[in-house]
Write an enzyme that holds these catalytic residues in place. Structure first.
Site, short mmCIF file in Angstrom:
data_model
loop_
_atom_site.label_atom_id
_atom_site.label_comp_id
_atom_site.label_asym_id
_atom_site.label_seq_id
_atom_site.Cartn_x
_atom_site.Cartn_y
_atom_site.Cartn_z
N TYR A 21 0.47 -1.25 0.17
CA TYR A 21 -0.08 0.46 0.02
C TYR A 21 1.12 1.54 0.05
CZ TYR A 21 -4.59 -2.23 1.18
OH TYR A 21 -5.32 -2.74 1.38
N LYS B 232 3.20 -15.83 2.55
CA LYS B 232 3.88 -16.00 1.48
C LYS B 232 4.62 -17.06 1.05
CE LYS B 232 1.87 -18.24 -2.98
NZ LYS B 232 0.99 -19.11 -2.68
N ASP C 161 -2.75 -18.25 1.05
CA ASP C 161 -3.16 -18.81 -0.04
C ASP C 161 -4.54 -20.30 1.18
OD1 ASP C 161 -0.83 -20.35 -0.23
OD2 ASP C 161 -1.02 -20.84 -2.20
N ASP D 1 -6.51 -7.04 4.82
CA ASP D 1 -7.11 -6.69 3.41
C ASP D 1 -7.96 -7.66 3.59
OD1 ASP D 1 -8.88 -4.36 2.50
OD2 ASP D 1 -8.04 -4.70 0.65
N ASP E 75 -12.01 -9.07 4.63
CA ASP E 75 -13.37 -9.15 4.32
C ASP E 75 -14.15 -10.73 3.92
OD1 ASP E 75 -13.16 -6.77 3.56
OD2 ASP E 75 -14.39 -6.58 1.37
C1 IPM Z 1 -10.28 -1.56 3.91
C2 IPM Z 1 -10.88 -1.09 2.96
C3 IPM Z 1 -9.20 -0.08 2.56
C4 IPM Z 1 -7.82 -0.65 2.51
C5 IPM Z 1 -9.85 0.63 1.26
C6 IPM Z 1 -10.42 1.27 0.97
C7 IPM Z 1 -8.17 1.44 1.47
O1 IPM Z 1 -10.79 -1.57 1.71
O2 IPM Z 1 -10.04 -1.14 5.36
O3 IPM Z 1 -10.17 -2.74 4.60
O4 IPM Z 1 -7.49 -1.35 1.53
O5 IPM Z 1 -7.11 -1.03 3.56
MG MG Z 2 -10.91 -3.71 2.62
#
Ligand code: IPM
Ligand code: MG
Length: 360
Positions: free
Chosen positions: A142, A191, A223, A247, A251
């Site tokens: 990032y 990884k 993975d 990240d 999710d």
């Molecule tokens: C998160 C989001 C952010 C990230 C984006 C919006 C930049 O996906 O907080 O997980 O990737 O960190």
């Molecule tokens: Mg995210």
């Protein structure tokens, strides 16, 4: 106690969910006699519209000067065409790195009331889902160089992934300390079969493990981890991982608990001034329709009380109120199981109000 909170409502559903979280905090002030002063900060698309950039230094300064920051969400298709360095998300990255909050804590815990909202089979859910992802937040890909240029008649894009030992060590220690306070199992995810930065990550984790003899450290390739999270999430207690893996895995982890709309997060660095935000995005498709789930943001506010202000009883009161509201069958659309007639569908505002009414 008196605390100064910087409030970033942001874009999309951001203003709606933050409104509910602030009303919850107001109720806490009433009951416990605290005073929270709110300073509005513009970040993301709304800041691009007003200032031409996603987070001007003056807005960042307000956050750094506060006792903690509460954030809704930023971004939206309206700003998809602005140059990469001016995108709304750049504001968020500047905020995280400007505040020095390197440690992002994302719990994946299934609320018993929402077991049927999980896409996993009942027998997997019944084994329990309760783990935390400790994500490194201000390093890695990032924050490396991002470049696109022409080479031999075609475009070439480069994103640089850098980790220093010191950056790995400080997040690694948070991982071990988090595990010490829980079931003492730490899984380091990387990884290392491909990446140098991951091999360094693994080396550092094993070096510092000597300082935490009570914690069992395991390694897992990212993975495989993605697969294990849906196969048997009960095996995890604390996962520590680098920025982009965290990240993606967070999710995935949120989805198995029912809805990404439920998950709060805390981000902390060297001081108690933290950044608190739900892990979901700005959901422009449902913005302004009173459909958003405010619980992720309300629970983020509870985390702020717990981790930055040491207000444990107050944080517990909010979490209990959320649980009670779910017990009574109230659900926003994202967590309402289809066809369930015993559940009552409510909007963002009503969900907020119900939680406030249940705070004792
Ligand atoms: C998160 C989001 C952010 C990230 C984006 C919006 C930049 O996906 O907080 O997980 O990737 O960190
Ligand atoms: Mg995210």
């Amino acid at each position: 106690m008196e605390k100064n909170i910087a409030v970033i409502r942001g874009d999309g559903i951001g203003p709606e969910i933050v409104r509910e979280a602030l009303l919850v905090l107001d109720k806490i002030c009433d009951i416990y006699g605290h005073k929270f002063n709110y300073t509005e900060v513009k970040m993301g698309g709304c800041a691009i519209d007003e200032f031409g950039e996603p987070l001007p230094d003056s807005e960042l300064s307000k956050c750094i000067a506060s006792d903690s920051v509460l954030l809704g969400a930023v971004g939206g298709s309206k700003w998809d065409t602005v140059p990469g360095h001016l995108r709304p998300e750049k504001g968020l990255l500047k905020l995280r790195s400007g505040m020095g909050v390197y440690s992002n804590n994302r719990p994946a815990k299934i609320w018993p009331q929402l077991a049927s909202a999980s896409p996993l089979k009942t027998e997997i859910v019944e084994k329990g889902i309760d783990f935390i992802i400790v994500r490194e937040l201000i390093g890695g890909i990032y924050f490396g160089k991002h470049e696109t240029y022409d080479e031999n008649g075609e475009k070439k894009a480069v994103d640089e992934l850098v980790y220093r030992e010191s950056e790995i060590e400080r997040i690694g220690r948070i991982g071990f300390e988090t595990a010490q306070k829980r079931n003492k199992k730490l899984c380091s995810v990387e990884k290392s079969n491909v990446l140098d930065s991951s091999r360094l990550w693994k080396d550092v984790m094993h070096r510092i493990a000597a300082d935490y003899p009570d914690v069992e450290l395991t390694d897992m390739l990212v993975d495989n981890c993605a697969m294990q999270i849906v196969k048997d999430p009960s095996q995890f207690d604390v996962i520590v991982t680098e920025n982009m893996f965290g990240d993606i895995l967070s999710d995935e982890a949120s989805q198995i608990t029912g809805s990404i709309g439920m998950i709060p997060s805390s981000s902390l660095g060297a001081t108690s001034c933290g950044l608190y935000e739900p892990i979901h995005g700005s959901a422009p498709d449902i913005a302004g329709k009173d459909l958003a789930n405010p619980i992720g943001t309300i629970l983020s506010a509870a985390m702020m009380l717990r981790f930055s202000f040491d207000m444990v009883e107050e944080a517990d009161a909010i979490e209990k109120a959320v649980s009670k509201t779910l017990d009574k069958g109230y659900r926003t659309q994202d967590i309402k199981t289809k066809g369930a007639t015993d559940l009552i569908r409510v909007g963002c505002r009503e969900m907020g109000q119900l939680i406030i009414d249940n705070i004792k």
